[in-house]
Design an enzyme around this catalytic site. Structure first.
Site, PDB file in Angstrom:
ATOM      1  N   GLY A   8     -37.484  29.343-116.864  1.00 28.68           N
ATOM      2  CA  GLY A   8     -36.148  29.909-117.057  1.00 28.68           C
ATOM      3  C   GLY A   8     -35.198  28.869-117.632  1.00 28.68           C
ATOM      4  CB  ALA A   9     -33.988  28.110-120.834  1.00 30.05           C
ATOM      5  N   GLY A  10     -31.791  29.369-118.097  1.00 26.16           N
ATOM      6  CA  GLY A  10     -30.396  29.713-117.846  1.00 26.16           C
ATOM      7  C   GLY A  10     -29.651  28.464-117.393  1.00 26.16           C
ATOM      8  CE1 TYR A  11     -23.748  28.864-117.820  1.00 22.90           C
ATOM      9  CE2 TYR A  11     -24.487  30.877-116.756  1.00 22.90           C
ATOM     10  CZ  TYR A  11     -23.659  30.232-117.645  1.00 22.90           C
ATOM     11  OH  TYR A  11     -22.738  30.941-118.354  1.00 22.90           O
ATOM     12  CB  VAL A  77     -42.577  33.815-115.838  1.00 20.47           C
ATOM     13  CG1 VAL A  77     -43.275  33.602-114.490  1.00 20.47           C
ATOM     14  CG2 VAL A  77     -42.270  32.488-116.510  1.00 20.47           C
ATOM     15  CD  GLU A 165     -14.599  37.001-115.562  1.00 22.63           C
ATOM     16  OE1 GLU A 165     -15.823  36.971-115.741  1.00 22.63           O
ATOM     17  OE2 GLU A 165     -13.886  35.973-115.563  1.00 22.63           O
ATOM     18  CG  ASP A 297     -28.106  34.391-110.534  1.00 23.48           C
ATOM     19  OD1 ASP A 297     -27.455  33.425-110.094  1.00 23.48           O
ATOM     20  OD2 ASP A 297     -27.633  35.237-111.294  1.00 23.48           O
ATOM     21  CD  GLN A 315     -18.202  25.890-108.800  1.00 22.38           C
ATOM     22  OE1 GLN A 315     -17.962  25.134-107.879  1.00 22.38           O
ATOM     23  NE2 GLN A 315     -17.410  26.891-109.074  1.00 22.38           N
TER      24      GLN A 315
HETATM   25  P1  NAD Z   1     -20.379  41.842-107.138  1.00 18.87           P
HETATM   26  O1  NAD Z   1     -21.453  42.173-106.184  1.00 18.87           O
HETATM   27  O2  NAD Z   1     -19.509  40.687-106.870  1.00 18.87           O
HETATM   28  O3  NAD Z   1     -19.425  43.130-107.339  1.00 18.87           O
HETATM   29  C1  NAD Z   1     -19.941  44.429-107.463  1.00 18.87           C
HETATM   30  C2  NAD Z   1     -18.878  45.449-107.066  1.00 18.87           C
HETATM   31  O4  NAD Z   1     -19.445  46.748-107.211  1.00 18.87           O
HETATM   32  C3  NAD Z   1     -18.413  45.317-105.614  1.00 18.87           C
HETATM   33  O5  NAD Z   1     -17.012  45.331-105.566  1.00 18.87           O
HETATM   34  C4  NAD Z   1     -19.043  46.527-104.933  1.00 18.87           C
HETATM   35  O6  NAD Z   1     -18.235  47.039-103.872  1.00 18.87           O
HETATM   36  C5  NAD Z   1     -19.116  47.530-106.085  1.00 18.87           C
HETATM   37  N1  NAD Z   1     -20.163  48.536-105.881  1.00 18.87           N
HETATM   38  C6  NAD Z   1     -21.464  48.325-105.526  1.00 18.87           C
HETATM   39  N2  NAD Z   1     -22.107  49.511-105.407  1.00 18.87           N
HETATM   40  C7  NAD Z   1     -21.204  50.483-105.698  1.00 18.87           C
HETATM   41  C8  NAD Z   1     -21.264  51.902-105.762  1.00 18.87           C
HETATM   42  N3  NAD Z   1     -22.383  52.585-105.506  1.00 18.87           N
HETATM   43  N4  NAD Z   1     -20.137  52.584-106.099  1.00 18.87           N
HETATM   44  C9  NAD Z   1     -18.998  51.935-106.394  1.00 18.87           C
HETATM   45  N5  NAD Z   1     -18.883  50.597-106.346  1.00 18.87           N
HETATM   46  C10 NAD Z   1     -19.969  49.873-106.003  1.00 18.87           C
HETATM   47  O7  NAD Z   1     -21.122  41.719-108.562  1.00 18.87           O
HETATM   48  P2  NAD Z   1     -20.638  41.013-109.912  1.00 18.87           P
HETATM   49  O8  NAD Z   1     -19.213  41.324-110.191  1.00 18.87           O
HETATM   50  O9  NAD Z   1     -21.650  41.365-110.937  1.00 18.87           O
HETATM   51  O10 NAD Z   1     -20.766  39.482-109.600  1.00 18.87           O
HETATM   52  C11 NAD Z   1     -22.046  38.894-109.257  1.00 18.87           C
HETATM   53  C12 NAD Z   1     -21.816  37.436-108.854  1.00 18.87           C
HETATM   54  O11 NAD Z   1     -21.394  36.680-109.977  1.00 18.87           O
HETATM   55  C13 NAD Z   1     -20.745  37.281-107.784  1.00 18.87           C
HETATM   56  O12 NAD Z   1     -21.114  36.253-106.919  1.00 18.87           O
HETATM   57  C14 NAD Z   1     -19.537  36.880-108.578  1.00 18.87           C
HETATM   58  O13 NAD Z   1     -18.603  36.132-107.830  1.00 18.87           O
HETATM   59  C15 NAD Z   1     -20.155  36.083-109.714  1.00 18.87           C
HETATM   60  N6  NAD Z   1     -19.288  36.162-110.896  1.00 18.87           N
HETATM   61  C16 NAD Z   1     -18.351  35.180-111.053  1.00 18.87           C
HETATM   62  C17 NAD Z   1     -17.498  35.226-112.147  1.00 18.87           C
HETATM   63  C18 NAD Z   1     -16.464  34.128-112.324  1.00 18.87           C
HETATM   64  O14 NAD Z   1     -16.549  33.117-111.639  1.00 18.87           O
HETATM   65  N7  NAD Z   1     -15.489  34.297-113.171  1.00 18.87           N
HETATM   66  C19 NAD Z   1     -17.597  36.273-113.081  1.00 18.87           C
HETATM   67  C20 NAD Z   1     -18.558  37.268-112.878  1.00 18.87           C
HETATM   68  C21 NAD Z   1     -19.410  37.207-111.772  1.00 18.87           C
END
Ligand code: NAD
Length: 401
Positions: A8-11, A77, A165, A297, A315
């Site tokens: 894997g060549a991610g972060y 893989v 975002e 991950d 991070q």
């Molecule tokens: P997450 O799990 O943080 O958020 C998913 C959201 O979907 C939650 O609020 C959850 O309640 C909702 N959800 C789940 N099932 C649902 C359903 N059936 N119906 C309605 N809502 C539902 O996932 P993510 O946003 O993809 O983030 C993944 C990870 O990556 C997290 O740890 C996050 O902090 C990190 N991340 C960080 C950044 C950043 O630092 N800027 C940006 C993106 C993601």
């Protein structure tokens, strides 16, 4: 000669290789495997999906980062046999290792919700992000032909960081969509459907409220307390606590951002995993195999302060990669590595190109200053993993578009 294999060549994986190639002497071969010949900044996929940046801005060739100590194999893989110390690849047979770094990253988590894979667009790799943008462009053109307003509705499933975002980036691009559809931009609707009633739980109430108000003030509708039960063609079906009967949010663009799980290879390989993540020990090793590091991950590292795994972020993945690259180099020299230690530097969510909010250290940032901090974080990531060349080619030095 020892064989060090990085999968894997991610972060996480690419940072591990960077440290390995710097620190390992001539007593080991280093091999990196990834199914793509490029690395992508997974944290910026939403910008490609919205069409704010071209995919080339967030990708670079893996070979640009490697020196001649590393052999790169482009392949998928299939399985890891941790007892036999072998890795099965889809096209190139089997590899043997003395040390392996498993860093196979994430896939979309649909929780088995009916229709989520077939009727919603996923956003976990470059091709999917490009496909989302192409889909939006297509639906705007379709509106011109049909005047069916559902083509103007974009529905985001899940208001985690990714959903927030993405919505921010969609707002930035809304004028372009409106032009394609031949409508006023206020007619393009962006809705987030979210199960929880309290958003952004990792932030203080004040900062979370700021973030939610910011997104709403840009014209995004956030529907909280709406548990998605099914995705039909052009319909997000949800129930609420008070009403179990399914209700629909119509939209010809439905994007799935309800969270991620680790690579399915973890389950296929028989690891003790949950949602594709394996609980690792303090040295980021599989508890049953002293030569197998599991990072990024696909790994779950317990935070002793909360007794929960740390959230998966770029991070922590980068920090894990750095640690493991150094730890293997130490072990090859007969040294004993210290356990991994981690303190989050903070988290900043961008809302389009010029707004953001987040926490860095103990300081909360809001608005334009936060957006500047976020760009510095992106640049640090590029420099950390890609090096100076990628930083200068792909870095965010523009304060505005
Ligand atoms: P997450 O799990 O943080 O958020 C998913 C959201 O979907 C939650 O609020 C959850 O309640 C909702 N959800 C789940 N099932 C649902 C359903 N059936 N119906 C309605 N809502 C539902 O996932 P993510 O946003 O993809 O983030 C993944 C990870 O990556 C997290 O740890 C996050 O902090 C990190 N991340 C960080 C950044 C950043 O630092 N800027 C940006 C993106 C993601």
């Amino acid at each position: 000669m020892k064989e060090v294999l990085v999968l894997g060549a991610g972060y996480a994986g690419l940072k591990a290789v960077r440290n390995l190639q710097k620190e390992v002497g001539d007593n080991a071969h280093i091999t990196l495997v990834d199914m793509n010949d490029y690395h992508y900044e997974a944290t910026e996929l939403h910008e490609v999906a919205a069409g704010s940046v071209d995919k080339n801005k967030i990708t670079y060739p893996i070979k640009d980062v490697l020196n001649n100590k590393v052999k790169f194999i482009q392949d998928e893989v299939v399985k890891v046999d941790a007892d036999k110390k072998t890795v099965e690849l889809k096209n190139s047979g089997q590899l043997r290792y003395d040390y392996c770094v498993l860093a196979l990253g994430f896939v979309s988590e649909t929780f088995g919700i009916k229709g989520a894979l077939d009727n919603a667009l996923q956003m976990t790799d470059i091709d999917q992000a490009v496909a989302i943008h192409e889909h939006i462009v297509e639906t705007m053109k379709k509106y011109r032909e049909t005047q069916d307003k559902e083509y103007l509705n974009i529905v985001v499933c899940g208001a985690g960081f990714t959903g927030i975002e993405l919505a921010g980036a969609l707002v930035d691009e809304r004028p372009k969509y409106a032009k394609l559809a031949g409508v006023d931009e206020s007619e393009i609707s962006i809705t987030i459907v979210e199960a929880a009633t309290k958003l952004l739980p990792m932030f203080s109430e004040n900062l979370a409220n700021y973030g939610v108000s910011l997104v709403k003030s840009l014209g995004v509708k956030i529907m909280t307390g709406c548990m998605i039960k099914e995705i039909q063609d052009g319909r997000v079906m949800y129930a609420t606590q008070d009403n179990e009967e399914l209700q629909a949010v119509p939209g010809k663009t439905i994007i799935w951002t309800t969270g991620v799980s680790g690579s399915p290879v973890m389950g296929e390989s028989g690891f003790k995993e949950r949602r594709g993540r394996v609980i690792v020990n303090d040295n980021l090793l599989d508890p049953d195999h002293d030569d197998l590091y599991i990072i990024g991950d696909v790994s779950a590292l317990m935070d002793k302060a909360t007794d929960r795994p740390y959230p998966t972020t770029a991070q922590i993945a980068t920090r894990m990669g750095a640690y493991v690259g150094h730890a293997i180099a130490q072990r090859l020299k007969g040294e004993v590595p210290e356990p991994f230690s981690y303190n989050s530097l903070g988290t900043v969510a961008s809302v389009g190109n010029t707004h953001a909010f987040g926490l860095v250290g103990k300081k909360e940032y809001k608005g334009f200053p936060a957006s500047f901090v976020k760009k510095m974080i992106m640049n640090k990531s590029l420099a950390d993993i890609g090096g100076a060349k990628e930083l200068f080619a792909k870095g965010r030095f523009d304060l505005y578009h």
